[in-house]
Scaffold this motif. Structure first.
Motif, short mmCIF file in Angstrom:
data_model
loop_
_atom_site.label_atom_id
_atom_site.label_comp_id
_atom_site.label_asym_id
_atom_site.label_seq_id
_atom_site.Cartn_x
_atom_site.Cartn_y
_atom_site.Cartn_z
N GLY A 9 0.82 -1.20 0.00
CA GLY A 9 0.00 0.00 0.00
C GLY A 9 0.86 1.25 0.00
N LEU A 10 0.20 2.38 0.20
CA LEU A 10 0.87 3.67 0.26
C LEU A 10 1.11 4.03 1.73
CD1 LEU A 10 1.82 6.36 -1.01
CD2 LEU A 10 -0.57 7.13 -0.90
N VAL A 11 2.35 4.39 2.04
CA VAL A 11 2.69 4.70 3.43
C VAL A 11 3.69 5.85 3.45
CG1 VAL A 11 4.56 2.98 3.47
CG2 VAL A 11 3.46 3.68 5.62
N GLN A 12 3.64 6.64 4.51
CA GLN A 12 4.54 7.78 4.64
C GLN A 12 5.93 7.32 5.12
OE1 GLN A 12 2.37 10.29 7.39
NE2 GLN A 12 1.47 11.47 5.71
N PRO A 13 6.96 8.05 4.77
CA PRO A 13 8.30 7.72 5.26
C PRO A 13 8.34 7.63 6.79
CG PRO A 13 8.44 9.39 3.55
CD PRO A 13 6.98 9.21 3.86
N GLY A 14 9.08 6.64 7.27
CA GLY A 14 9.19 6.44 8.71
C GLY A 14 8.14 5.52 9.31
N ARG A 15 7.10 5.25 8.56
CA ARG A 15 6.05 4.38 9.06
C ARG A 15 6.36 2.91 8.78
NH1 ARG A 15 1.58 7.66 10.22
NH2 ARG A 15 0.77 5.84 11.32
N SER A 16 5.44 2.03 9.21
CA SER A 16 5.64 0.59 9.08
C SER A 16 4.55 -0.05 8.23
CB SER A 16 5.67 -0.07 10.46
OG SER A 16 6.75 0.42 11.24
N LEU A 17 4.88 -1.21 7.71
CA LEU A 17 3.93 -2.00 6.92
C LEU A 17 4.32 -3.46 7.07
CD1 LEU A 17 1.62 -0.90 5.07
CD2 LEU A 17 3.15 -1.25 3.13
N ARG A 18 3.34 -4.35 7.11
CA ARG A 18 3.65 -5.77 7.19
C ARG A 18 3.09 -6.49 5.98
NH1 ARG A 18 1.83 -10.31 11.64
NH2 ARG A 18 -0.12 -10.14 10.47
N LEU A 19 3.97 -7.18 5.28
CA LEU A 19 3.57 -8.00 4.15
C LEU A 19 3.38 -9.44 4.62
CD1 LEU A 19 6.02 -6.74 1.38
CD2 LEU A 19 3.81 -5.80 2.07
N SER A 20 2.41 -10.11 4.01
CA SER A 20 2.15 -11.51 4.31
C SER A 20 2.20 -12.31 3.02
CB SER A 20 0.77 -11.67 4.95
OG SER A 20 0.66 -10.92 6.13
#
Length: 130
Positions: A9-20
């Motif tokens: 997805g779209l996320v701001q710098p410094g943030r987190s995301l989890r892929l599965s």
């Protein structure tokens, strides 16, 4: 063998995301799993892999310390927890596995190349932008 990746997805710098990535068609506990990524105009590069040997993981220098790879063999799922995201992390992310011991061995000793993996997911797009 099928792999289904999700979580981009779209996320701001410094943030987190989890892929599965859910793997079906083989016993995941006996095989290596990996994440690769490909940015526009660039070659596919290895991000992280997790050998079937407990604790044996490898990370590209660009993500070391930020993107832990976690496998849940009971759920036949592998995760890529992406922390402190940077615009340079923008890419399509692919999960992969292979039935041969060679890919598993190479991951356990800190090597990974796309041509060693026979089975691939469809990719999930990660965009890091403010």
């Amino acid at each position: 063998v099928q792999l289904q990746a999700s979580g981009g997805g779209l996320v701001q710098p410094g943030r987190s995301l989890r892929l599965s990535c859910v793997v079906s068609g083989l016993m995941l506990e006996n095989h290596v799993v990996a994440w690769f990524r490909q940015a526009p105009g660039k070659e596919r590069e290895g991000v992280a892999c997790a050998s079937s040997l407990p604790g044996r993981t490898y990370y590209a220098d660009s993500v070391k310390g930020r993107f832990p790879i976690v496998r849940d063999d009971a759920k036949s799922t592998v995760y890529l927890q992406m922390n402190s995201l940077e615009p340079e992390d923008t890419a399509a992310y692919y999960c992969a596995t292979d039935h041969r011991q060679s890919a598993d061995y190479y991951c356990s000793v800190g090597r990974m190349q796309a041509e060693w993996y026979a089975y691939w997911g469809q990719g999930t797009l990660v965009t890091v932008s403010s």
